[in-house]
Motif scaffolding. Structure first.
Motif, mmCIF file in Angstrom:
data_model
loop_
_atom_site.group_PDB
_atom_site.id
_atom_site.type_symbol
_atom_site.label_atom_id
_atom_site.label_comp_id
_atom_site.label_asym_id
_atom_site.label_seq_id
_atom_site.Cartn_x
_atom_site.Cartn_y
_atom_site.Cartn_z
ATOM 1 N N ASN A 128 -9.795 6.236 -0.861
ATOM 2 C CA ASN A 128 -9.888 6.020 0.575
ATOM 3 C C ASN A 128 -9.133 7.104 1.333
ATOM 4 O O ASN A 128 -7.916 7.197 1.229
ATOM 5 N N MET B 299 0.891 3.718 2.019
ATOM 6 C CA MET B 299 1.369 4.198 3.324
ATOM 7 C C MET B 299 2.443 3.309 3.948
ATOM 8 O O MET B 299 3.172 3.756 4.829
ATOM 9 N N SER C 257 0.854 -1.195 0.000
ATOM 10 C CA SER C 257 0.000 0.000 0.000
ATOM 11 C C SER C 257 0.885 1.239 0.000
ATOM 12 O O SER C 257 2.079 1.165 0.310
ATOM 13 N N ARG D 203 0.136 -7.478 -4.220
ATOM 14 C CA ARG D 203 -0.683 -8.266 -3.277
ATOM 15 C C ARG D 203 -0.950 -9.616 -3.924
ATOM 16 O O ARG D 203 -1.568 -9.679 -4.982
ATOM 17 N N MET E 216 -0.673 2.564 -6.276
ATOM 18 C CA MET E 216 -1.574 3.307 -5.410
ATOM 19 C C MET E 216 -1.141 4.767 -5.358
ATOM 20 O O MET E 216 -0.014 5.080 -4.996
ATOM 21 N N TRP F 233 -9.739 2.071 9.222
ATOM 22 C CA TRP F 233 -8.560 1.440 8.630
ATOM 23 C C TRP F 233 -7.479 1.220 9.690
ATOM 24 O O TRP F 233 -7.073 2.158 10.364
ATOM 25 N N ASP G 119 -3.847 9.811 5.434
ATOM 26 C CA ASP G 119 -3.295 8.746 4.593
ATOM 27 C C ASP G 119 -4.339 8.448 3.519
ATOM 28 O O ASP G 119 -5.347 7.822 3.791
ATOM 29 N N VAL G 120 -4.083 8.962 2.324
ATOM 30 C CA VAL G 120 -5.045 8.743 1.235
ATOM 31 C C VAL G 120 -4.512 7.705 0.274
ATOM 32 O O VAL G 120 -3.334 7.742 -0.088
ATOM 33 N N GLY G 121 -5.355 6.761 -0.101
ATOM 34 C CA GLY G 121 -4.964 5.774 -1.103
ATOM 35 C C GLY G 121 -6.028 5.683 -2.193
ATOM 36 O O GLY G 121 -7.215 5.530 -1.902
ATOM 37 N N VAL H 133 -7.986 8.098 4.807
ATOM 38 C CA VAL H 133 -7.874 7.593 6.180
ATOM 39 C C VAL H 133 -7.439 8.740 7.089
ATOM 40 O O VAL H 133 -6.476 9.446 6.794
HETATM 41 N N1 SER Z 1 -3.870 2.876 3.824
HETATM 42 C C1 SER Z 1 -5.095 2.993 3.098
HETATM 43 C C2 SER Z 1 -5.283 1.852 2.118
HETATM 44 O O1 SER Z 1 -4.385 1.085 1.898
HETATM 45 C C3 SER Z 1 -5.165 4.316 2.364
HETATM 46 O O2 SER Z 1 -3.967 4.613 1.725
HETATM 47 O O3 SER Z 1 -6.355 1.767 1.561
#
Ligand code: SER
Length: 373
Positions: free
Chosen positions: A210, A46, A44, A72, A91, A168, A233-235, A212
């Motif tokens: 997302n 982050m 991810s 993954r 991401m 999350w 923390d944006v994904g 967070v």
């Molecule tokens: N940590 C969150 C995710 O993996 C947002 O970056 O979705």
């Protein structure tokens, strides 16, 4: 209908957008985690930033944006069988380490997704969700108010979900409620059930973003304390955003990915879309050669343990599916040139290491062929 953008265009557009909001653009971290024994491979945006979130390491700036390479392989057996699953993805992320918080994160997310100057998706296809609360943690009324009052979304279009969807966390450490954005791809993607709506497992409403709000610290026993520093923390999955922008059904139909499948088709003689059996093989090969090329570029070598084993499995699975399509010689090493061509703009080291990556793949294919014989 919104404008359609290429995968490489969206990556660059996202990073430029957050640079315009004073973020420092960092290159993707390696797929090999540094000083983190809890992960085999970065999974991810982050993950490589954990020390910045905990405050252990001072970040180069309090606002950072990246496009992070991720792997993954949790459901590797499903890859190919469905058009949805993939082992490699990128991401997009914007991060605040004790700087801005919910208000800015939500406002910018909405601006990027809907402004005609940026991705320009239709606002009436988008549905935010917020954390609706649990026994131990209160509902996120603040995020709800930002979406409805500041952004102006009617309250009935903002969904409230529980901990499984909208909180999350990964074991202990910084965690928090999150606010996602779903895109409605239309009834043609739906299951047709009368109660199908945001949150349904079918392909109609897909999560594309997302946010967070990392505002708690979990001691690992389920006790949450407020963090001194509140983080963002944006994904956002690059391939997901691209599927929506290009209005295509799956990862395998994206501009950069279809060129890899076409290359596999040219070698194997199997055309995508002709039969389920050959499509499965084409998808497995396309997905796995993407992952393998990126992993080898970052320094992973095939072996019998750890990430080396993940790589070996990917290459051997791809080789086996090549055999199923009637190819009786090493061929994956020829496909990696297309993967490199499609990605070198963002990852120039792919071209620099082309000869090396090609050699590693070819050697693994040859040694696998001998094992089978
Ligand atoms: N940590 C969150 C995710 O993996 C947002 O970056 O979705």
């Amino acid at each position: 209908m919104h404008k359609s953008y290429g995968v490489n265009e969206i990556r660059e557009m996202f990073l430029r957008f957050y640079e315009s909001k004073d973020h420092l653009r960092l290159p993707s971290f390696s797929l090999i985690p540094q000083n983190d024994a809890s992960l085999l491979l970065i999974n991810s945006g982050m993950a490589p930033m954990k020390p910045y979130f905990t405050g252990e390491v001072e970040p180069p700036r309090r606002r950072v944006c990246t496009c992070q390479k991720c792997i993954r392989t949790g459901d590797i057996e499903n890859i190919g069988k469905t058009a949805r699953h993939g082992t490699y993805f990128e991401m997009l992320g914007n991060f605040s380490f004790g700087d801005y918080f919910k208000k800015e994160a939500i406002a910018w997310c909405w601006e990027f997704l809907t402004s005609p100057d940026w991705l320009g998706l239709e606002p009436d296809r988008l549905y935010p969700s917020v954390f609706g609360g649990s026994d131990t943690t209160p509902a996120d009324d603040e995020a709800f108010a930002i979406w409805t009052r500041d952004v102006g979304i009617p309250p009935e279009r903002v969904f409230k979900f529980g901990k499984a969807d909208n909180f999350w966390e990964h074991g202990s450490g910084p965690c928090g409620p999150c606010s996602e954005v779903y895109y409605d791809r239309g009834p043609e993607y739906g299951c047709g059930k009368p109660d199908c709506t945001v949150g349904c497992e079918c392909d109609r409403y897909i999560e594309i973003w997302n946010n967070v709000f990392s505002q708690f610290d979990n001691d690992g026993q389920g006790h949450y304390t407020e963090l001194k520093q509140k983080n963002i923390d944006v994904g956002a999955g690059l391939e997901r955003l691209a599927c929506v922008s290009q209005n295509v059904a799956s990862l395998f139909d994206l501009d950069t990915v279809i060129n890899i499948t076409n290359r596999v088709s040219a070698i194997t003689g199997a055309t995508y879309g002709q039969s389920h059996r050959t499509d499965v093989s084409l998808r497995v090969i396309t997905d796995h050669i993407r992952s393998a090329t990126m992993m080898i570029c970052d320094g992973v070598l095939p072996s019998n343990e750890g990430r080396g084993y993940v790589l070996r499995r990917l290459l051997r699975r791809a080789a086996r599916h090549g055999k199923l399509l009637g190819v009786d010689r090493p061929f994956l090493y020829e496909v990696c040139a297309t993967v490199i061509g499609e990605n070198e703009g963002a990852y120039p080291d792919l071209r620099e290491k082309e000869a090396y990556i090609t050699r590693v793949i070819r050697m693994e294919e040859e040694s696998f062929a001998k094992t089978i014989d």
